[in-house]
Design a protein around this motif. Structure first.
Motif, mmCIF file in Angstrom:
data_model
loop_
_atom_site.group_PDB
_atom_site.id
_atom_site.type_symbol
_atom_site.label_atom_id
_atom_site.label_comp_id
_atom_site.label_asym_id
_atom_site.label_seq_id
_atom_site.Cartn_x
_atom_site.Cartn_y
_atom_site.Cartn_z
ATOM 1 N N TYR A 47 0.837 -1.201 0.000
ATOM 2 C CA TYR A 47 0.000 0.000 0.000
ATOM 3 C C TYR A 47 0.873 1.253 0.000
ATOM 4 O O TYR A 47 1.781 1.399 0.807
ATOM 5 N N GLY A 48 0.616 2.161 -0.948
ATOM 6 C CA GLY A 48 1.368 3.401 -1.021
ATOM 7 C C GLY A 48 2.683 3.292 -1.755
ATOM 8 O O GLY A 48 3.531 4.176 -1.636
ATOM 9 N N SER A 49 2.875 2.236 -2.544
ATOM 10 C CA SER A 49 4.113 2.073 -3.307
ATOM 11 C C SER A 49 3.811 2.112 -4.802
ATOM 12 O O SER A 49 2.683 1.885 -5.233
ATOM 13 N N ALA A 50 4.839 2.395 -5.588
ATOM 14 C CA ALA A 50 4.716 2.413 -7.045
ATOM 15 C C ALA A 50 5.920 1.704 -7.642
ATOM 16 O O ALA A 50 7.042 1.821 -7.135
ATOM 17 N N THR A 51 5.693 0.962 -8.719
ATOM 18 C CA THR A 51 6.768 0.243 -9.403
ATOM 19 C C THR A 51 6.673 0.490 -10.899
ATOM 20 O O THR A 51 5.594 0.348 -11.493
ATOM 21 N N PHE A 52 7.805 0.868 -11.494
ATOM 22 C CA PHE A 52 7.900 0.953 -12.953
ATOM 23 C C PHE A 52 8.786 -0.188 -13.430
ATOM 24 O O PHE A 52 9.850 -0.444 -12.865
ATOM 25 N N MET A 53 8.339 -0.876 -14.476
ATOM 26 C CA MET A 53 9.082 -2.036 -14.972
ATOM 27 C C MET A 53 9.147 -2.004 -16.493
ATOM 28 O O MET A 53 8.157 -1.688 -17.161
ATOM 29 N N GLY A 75 2.814 -0.003 -11.824
ATOM 30 C CA GLY A 75 1.914 -0.574 -10.828
ATOM 31 C C GLY A 75 1.829 0.312 -9.599
ATOM 32 O O GLY A 75 2.825 0.906 -9.175
ATOM 33 N N ILE A 76 0.624 0.391 -9.007
ATOM 34 C CA ILE A 76 0.382 1.241 -7.845
ATOM 35 C C ILE A 76 -0.348 0.425 -6.777
ATOM 36 O O ILE A 76 -1.311 -0.273 -7.080
ATOM 37 N N GLY A 77 0.104 0.535 -5.525
ATOM 38 C CA GLY A 77 -0.652 -0.008 -4.402
ATOM 39 C C GLY A 77 -1.666 1.027 -3.947
ATOM 40 O O GLY A 77 -1.405 1.809 -3.035
ATOM 41 N N PHE A 78 -2.841 1.056 -4.584
ATOM 42 C CA PHE A 78 -3.815 2.121 -4.371
ATOM 43 C C PHE A 78 -4.427 2.083 -2.979
ATOM 44 O O PHE A 78 -4.548 3.095 -2.305
ATOM 45 N N PHE A 79 -4.879 0.915 -2.586
ATOM 46 C CA PHE A 79 -5.534 0.716 -1.300
ATOM 47 C C PHE A 79 -4.822 -0.418 -0.577
ATOM 48 O O PHE A 79 -4.103 -1.207 -1.199
ATOM 49 N N PRO A 80 -5.043 -0.559 0.725
ATOM 50 C CA PRO A 80 -4.650 -1.820 1.354
ATOM 51 C C PRO A 80 -5.369 -2.973 0.654
ATOM 52 O O PRO A 80 -6.573 -2.897 0.397
ATOM 53 N N HIS A 81 -4.609 -3.987 0.261
ATOM 54 C CA HIS A 81 -5.163 -5.198 -0.362
ATOM 55 C C HIS A 81 -5.615 -4.984 -1.809
ATOM 56 O O HIS A 81 -6.369 -5.800 -2.338
ATOM 57 N N PHE A 82 -5.159 -3.925 -2.463
ATOM 58 C CA PHE A 82 -5.601 -3.675 -3.838
ATOM 59 C C PHE A 82 -4.460 -3.063 -4.637
ATOM 60 O O PHE A 82 -3.803 -2.128 -4.181
ATOM 61 N N GLU A 83 -4.229 -3.609 -5.835
ATOM 62 C CA GLU A 83 -3.224 -3.039 -6.726
ATOM 63 C C GLU A 83 -3.830 -2.807 -8.101
ATOM 64 O O GLU A 83 -4.743 -3.515 -8.536
ATOM 65 N N LEU A 84 -3.310 -1.808 -8.775
ATOM 66 C CA LEU A 84 -3.713 -1.486 -10.141
ATOM 67 C C LEU A 84 -2.453 -1.294 -10.966
ATOM 68 O O LEU A 84 -1.531 -0.584 -10.546
ATOM 69 N N THR A 85 -2.399 -1.930 -12.121
ATOM 70 C CA THR A 85 -1.239 -1.777 -12.994
ATOM 71 C C THR A 85 -1.698 -1.449 -14.408
ATOM 72 O O THR A 85 -2.761 -1.877 -14.853
ATOM 73 N N GLY A 86 -0.884 -0.674 -15.092
ATOM 74 C CA GLY A 86 -1.107 -0.363 -16.494
ATOM 75 C C GLY A 86 0.067 -0.847 -17.318
ATOM 76 O O GLY A 86 1.217 -0.840 -16.853
ATOM 77 N N ARG A 87 -0.214 -1.269 -18.540
ATOM 78 C CA ARG A 87 0.830 -1.868 -19.375
ATOM 79 C C ARG A 87 0.714 -1.360 -20.805
ATOM 80 O O ARG A 87 -0.375 -1.341 -21.377
ATOM 81 N N ILE A 241 9.348 2.596 -5.630
ATOM 82 C CA ILE A 241 9.515 3.720 -4.715
ATOM 83 C C ILE A 241 8.268 3.869 -3.857
ATOM 84 O O ILE A 241 7.176 3.485 -4.268
ATOM 85 N N PRO A 242 8.411 4.429 -2.652
ATOM 86 C CA PRO A 242 7.217 4.830 -1.899
ATOM 87 C C PRO A 242 6.673 6.124 -2.487
ATOM 88 O O PRO A 242 7.429 6.951 -3.011
ATOM 89 N N LEU A 243 5.369 6.309 -2.405
ATOM 90 C CA LEU A 243 4.757 7.492 -3.002
ATOM 91 C C LEU A 243 4.852 8.719 -2.114
ATOM 92 O O LEU A 243 4.476 9.807 -2.531
ATOM 93 N N THR A 244 5.319 8.565 -0.897
ATOM 94 C CA THR A 244 5.517 9.716 -0.028
ATOM 95 C C THR A 244 6.653 9.426 0.926
ATOM 96 O O THR A 244 6.862 8.287 1.338
ATOM 97 N N LYS A 245 7.419 10.483 1.253
ATOM 98 C CA LYS A 245 8.465 10.361 2.261
ATOM 99 C C LYS A 245 7.953 10.723 3.640
ATOM 100 O O LYS A 245 8.575 10.413 4.641
ATOM 101 N N GLN A 246 6.791 11.412 3.703
ATOM 102 C CA GLN A 246 6.232 11.768 4.997
ATOM 103 C C GLN A 246 5.604 10.547 5.655
ATOM 104 O O GLN A 246 5.076 9.660 4.987
ATOM 105 N N ARG A 247 5.648 10.532 6.978
ATOM 106 C CA ARG A 247 4.991 9.457 7.708
ATOM 107 C C ARG A 247 3.486 9.610 7.572
ATOM 108 O O ARG A 247 2.957 10.710 7.577
#
Length: 762
Positions: A47-53, A75-87, A241-247
Motif C-alpha cells: 500500500y502506497g508504493s509504485a513500481t515501474f518495470m 503498478g500502484i498499491g492504491f488501497f490496502p489489499h488492492f493493486e492497479l497496474t497499467g501496461r 519507490i514509496p509514493l511519499t516520504k512523509q509518515r
C-alpha cells in the motif's frame, strides 16, 4: 540476453554508495500483476508504493509463441489489499501499424487489477483474485484468475486457476509456482503457467539514497520448456519507490474488523498484536497545572536575555532598545500591569515573532495576544505543496520564541480572506514538536494528546475572534500584504496519444507560464502564455499536426472570490479563454460536515466569433465529493452539460499519498471512457520568498491516460465530458487543492509535526 550495461553500472553504484535495507516481497511479473514470471501469487503490491518495470517478453497477437518486444508497466498499491497496474505492449515502439510492412504488429494499452482477501489472518494463507487486460475494445491479454499462497520458512507456494484468451495457453486452467528466498535480495522461482514450465530468478536491491528508499530489481527467465522459445531468455528491470516520504498515520481499515471476527470465533490472530512502546511515556510535564498569566514566572526575562538564538536566526533588531521596537501607546488593557515589565517583554517577543514570520516568507502577518492566548494571522505563498505545513512552521516558531501563554490560535488566509483556524494549548504544541517525539518512527503519546485538545474550524470572517475579548494586536511597522506582488508560475505541458497505431507515444510539449497579480481582497488578474518546445513527427507534420500546442496568450481574465459564509464560497472568472473565446465561469463551493462532504456548482458561458464553432456554448455541471480520512481518499461524482454540449457524468476516486495523488475515473456521455492520472509536486517544499515578485514551478502537475471502452473500435480523437476550468479555482486557490478542512487537518497531524523541521532547517 539484452541487459544494458548502463543498468549494470547503476546497480553497482547503488551497491557501493547506498544503504541496503529489506527488499519488497511482492514484485511485478512479466504480465504486469504482482507474481512470479508469468503467473500471480496471493499477495499484492505494498500500500502506497509504485513500481515501474520494463520487460522484453510479449505473447504475439494471434500467434502461439512469445517474442522479444517492449513492455512498459506501472503498478500502484492504491488501497490496502488492492493493486492497479497499467501496461503498454509494443512489437516496435515507433512503427506506424497502418503501413502494410507493419501489419500484424502488436501495440496495446491495458490495465490489470488484483485484490487480496483482507479478512484472512496473515499467518494462515494469502488469497487473491484479479483480471488482466480489463475493459477496452481490443483485449489481447484477457485473463481472470484466483490464486492462493502459503509461506513456509523461506519458501512461498502458490496455486490457482484461471480462464484466459491467450493464444499461448497461459493461465487457461490450473497454474502454480514455488519461490525460494534464501536472501533478502535473491529469489529463485519455478512455475507452471498452464501451458509451459519456466524457471527464473530475481535480484532485488533495496537501497536508501539520501533519505529516500528505492528498490532496483532484475528478473530473468532462465529456462522454459515452451517448444518455440527454448533458446530465448527474457528479462525485466524494475524500480520501486514509496509514493511519499512523509509518515502517514493511516492503518489497515480491515484490521479491526478482522481482529473482531477472530475474537468472536474464539481464535487468536498473532499477527495483529500491536504495542505502543510510547504509551507509557511520562506526561507529567504537559499535564502540569497551567500557570496564571499574571504570575511573573510566565514571561519575566530581562531585555538582555532575549537573544537572537531564541528565534533560530540573527536579527539586528534584537540589539535595539525595547522602546525602539514598538509603540508603547498600543499596549492594550488586556495585559495586566506588571512591576517587572513582563508585559513589555511579551509585546517585544510577539513583535519579534511577527517579524521573523515575515522574514520566513509569510505575508499579511498579524500577531496579537491577551492574558491567556497568542494569535497569529497570516497568508502563505511559500509552502504551496501542502499548506498545512504552515501550522507546523508557526508552531516551531512560537515554541522557540520564549512566549509562555496558555494557547495558540493560527488563522490561515488566502487573498486576504480568512479560511481556517487551528487552536491548541501551547504545552501540547511544544510536546508535539519536541525532537524526541519527531525522531520516533511511530506515534508518540504527545500526538494523541495534541489531537485530543486541538480545535479546527472554518472561520467566520465577520465574527473572527469575536469570542476572544481584549486582544492586543502588535504593530509590526512593515507592510507584508499580498497585493500587487506578481506571481509567476511555470508548468510543463505534455499532451498527446499513447499506444496507438501511429506510435507508442505521440506528443506535443511546451511550457505554460502563469502570471497572477492580486489586486484587492479576493481578486486576482490572471494571464497565461503557451510556449511550444517540441513536437513528435505526427504532431509536427503528420496525423495530429492540427492539434499541436499553440503559442501565444492563451487566457486573460479577472477572478473575484466572495465568501458567503464560513462554508460557502463563490468565484466569478471573466475575460478571454482558449486564445479567441470570450466568456465567464462561475464556480461555487459548499463545504459541510467539517469537510467530509462538498457540493460544487460550475456554470460557464463562452462566446466565439468564428463561424466554424458554436457562437455560444453553455455548460452546467454539479459535483458531490465525499472524503474518507482513514484512507486519505475521496470519491466524487459530477453530472451536467459539458463544454462540447454533451450531457453525462463523471465518477472519480482520488487517492493521496503525501503530496502525490492518483485518480481513477469513469465517464459517460456520447462515449464511455476510463482513465488514470497522477499528480505530483514540481516545486520544492518551500518555494522562493516573495520579493518584488515571486517565481516558482507549479505545485501540482498532472499527467493522465484515458481510453474509450464499450465500443467495437477504439477511437482516439473524441472529446466528451470536458469541464472548462479556469486556472484560478476555489478548490485550488482558497482550499489548497481541497486540503484546508477540519477533517483533513485532524487526520494529518504527523504532517504538521514533520513540517516543524522546516523551521529548524532555517
Amino acid at each position: 540476453m539484452r541487459v544494458s550495461r548502463f543498468f549494470v553500472v547503476i546497480l553497482w553504484f547503488c551497491v557501493l554508495f547506498a544503504q541496503i535495507t529489506r527488499a519488497e516481497e511482492n514484485t511485478l511479473s512479466f504480465q504486469g500483476f504482482s507474481g512470479l514470471l508469468n503467473t500471480p501469487h496471493g499477495g499484492v503490491m505494498e500500500y502506497g508504493s509504485a513500481t515501474f518495470m520494463f520487460s522484453d517478453q510479449l505473447a504475439e497477437r494471434g500467434r502461439d509463441q512469445y517474442a522479444y518486444a517492449d513492455n512498459y508497466i506501472l503498478g500502484i498499491g492504491f488501497f490496502p489489499h488492492f493493486e492497479l497496474t497499467g501496461r503498454i505492449a509494443a512489437t516496435n515502439t515507433h512503427d506506424n501499424s497502418f503501413l502494410p510492412e507493419n501489419a500484424g504488429e502488436t501495440r496495446d494499452l491495458s490495465a490489470n487489477i488484483k485484490v487480496h482477501a483482507p479478512f484472512i489472518p496473515e499467518d494462515w494463507f494469502d488469497l487473491a483474485a484479479g483480471i488482466q487486460d480489463l475493459g477496452g475494445a481490443s483485449n489481447y491479454f484477457d485473463a481472470k484468475f484466483v490464486v492462493a499462497s502459503k509461506t513456509i520458512s523461506d519458501f512461498r507456494f502458490s496455486a490457482g486457476i484461471g480462464k484466459s484468451e491467450s493464444h499461448v495457453g497461459r493461465m487457461d486452467g490450473v497454474f502454480g509456482g514455488i519461490e525460494w528466498m534464501p536472501l533478502d535480495w535473491l529469489r529463485l522461482m519455478a512455475e507452471y503457467d498452464g501451458a509451459d514450465s519456466n524457471v527464473g530468478g530475481q535480484l532485488q536491491l533495496p537501497v536508501t539514497l539520501g533519505n529516500f528508499p528505492i528498490d532496483i530489481g532484475l528478473k530473468v527467465q532462465l529456462l522454459t520448456d515452451a517448444p518455440k522459445i527454448r533458446d530465448k531468455n527474457f528479462f525485466g528491470i524494475s524500480l520501486s519507490i514509496p509514493l511519499t516520504k512523509q509518515r502517514i498515520s493511516r492503518e489497515d481499515p480491515f484490521e479491526n474488523i478482522r481482529d473482531s471476527a477472530m475474537a468472536h470465533l474464539g481464535l487468536e490472530n498473532t499477527q495483529s498484536e500491536r504495542h505502543d512502546q510510547n504509551s507509557g511515556q511520562d506526561n507529567a510535564e504537559i499535564d502540569q497545572p497551567k500557570q496564571k498569566a499574571s504570575e511573573p514566572s510566565a514571561i519575566v526575562q530581562t531585555e538582555q536575555s532575549i537573544a537572537p538564538e531564541t528565534f533560530g536566526r540573527p536579527d539586528s533588531q534584537d540589539k535595539m532598545k525595547m522602546n525602539d521596537l514598538f509603540d508603547p501607546t498600543n499596549i492594550g488593557q488586556s495585559v495586566p500591569p506588571m512591576e517587572d515589565g513582563s508585559a513589555a517583554v511579551l509585546r517585544l517577543r510577539t513583535k519579534q515573532l511577527g517579524l521573523v514570520l515575515i522574514e520566513y516568507g509569510f505575508e499579511g502577518v498579524e500577531v496579537g495576544f491577551n492574558a491567556n492566548s497568542l494569535y497569529v494571522v497570516l497568508e502563505n505563498n511559500v509552502l504551496n505543496n501542502n499548506e498545512i505545513d504552515v501550522f507546523g512552521v508557526v508552531f516551531a516558531a512560537v515554541a522557540s520564541s520564549g512566549i509562555e501563554l496558555d494557547s495558540l490560535s493560527v488563522v490561515l488566509k488566502n487573498l486576504d480572506i480568512p479560511i481556517i483556524q487551528v487552536t491548541a494549548p501551547l504545552k501540547r504544541i511544544q510536546a508535539l514538536i519536541a525532537p524526541e517525539c519527531i525522531r520516533l518512527n511511530e506515534r508518540c503519546a504527545a500526538v494523541s494528546e495534541f489531537e485530543r485538545t486541538m480545535e479546527v474550524a472554518y472561520i467566520d470572517e465577520s465574527a473572527a475572534f469575536a469570542a476572544q475579548r481584549n486582544i492586543t494586536w502588535v504593530n509590526l511597522s512593515t507592510d507584508s500584504d499580498v497585493f500587487w506582488t506578481p506571481r509567476v508560475i511555470f508548468e510543463p505541458i505534455i499532451s498527446g496519444y499513447t499506444a496507438t497505431e501511429y506510435g507508442v507515444n505521440d506528443s506535443t510539449m511546451g511550457i505554460r507560464t502563469y502570471l497572477g497579480v492580486p489586486i484587492w481582497k479576493g481578486n486576482e488578474l490572471t494571464a497565461i502564455w503557451n510556449t511550444p518546445i517540441y513536437h513528435t513527427n505526427d504532431f509536427r507534420n503528420g496525423r495530429f499536426k492540427n492539434q499541436k500546442m499553440r503559442a501565444g496568450l492563451r487566457n486573460l481574465y479577472f477572478n473575484q472570490t466572495f465568501k458567503i459564509n464560513p462554508n460557502i464560497y463563490s468565484t466569478l472568472s471573466a475575460g478571454k479563454f482558449l486564445f479567441d473565446t470570450l466568456g465567464w465561469v462561475s464556480d461555487s463551493v459548499w463545504n459541510f460536515d467539517e469537510g467530509h462532504q462538498r457540493v460544487r456548482l460550475r456554470w460557464t458561458e463562452l462566446y466565439n466569433d468564428d463561424d466554424r464553432v458554436y457562437k455560444k456554448r453553455q455548460s452546467y455541471v454539479g459535483q458531490y465529493r465525499y472524503y474518507f480520512p482513514s484512507l486519505d481518499s475521496a470519491v466524487q461524482v459530477s453530472y451536467g452539460t459539458y463544454l462540447d454540449e454533451d450531457r453525462g457524468y463523471l465518477l472519480e476516486t482520488l487517492h493521496h499519498f503525501g503530496d502525490t495523488t492518483f485518480s481513477l475515473y469513469f465517464k459517460k456521455s456520447d462515449y464511455k471512457g476510463v482513465g488514470v492520472a497522477i499528480t505530483i509536486p514540481l516545486s520544492p517544499r518551500k518555494a522562493m520568498k516573495p520579493w518584488f515578485f515571486q517565481a516558482r514551478m507549479v505545485e501540482r502537475w498532472s499527467y493522465g491516460l484515458e481510453t474509450v471502452v464499450g465500443q467495437d473500435t477504439n477511437p482516439i480523437e473524441v472529446s466528451f465530458v470536458r469541464v472548462p476550468t479556469p486556472t484560478y479555482t476555489i478548490e485550488k486557490d482558497m482550499f489548497n487543492h481541497d486540503r484546508l478542512s477540519p477533517v483533513y487537518i485532524r487526520s494529518h497531524v504527523l504532517r504538521i509535526q514533520d513540517a516543524a523541521t522546516l523551521w529548524e532547517a532555517e
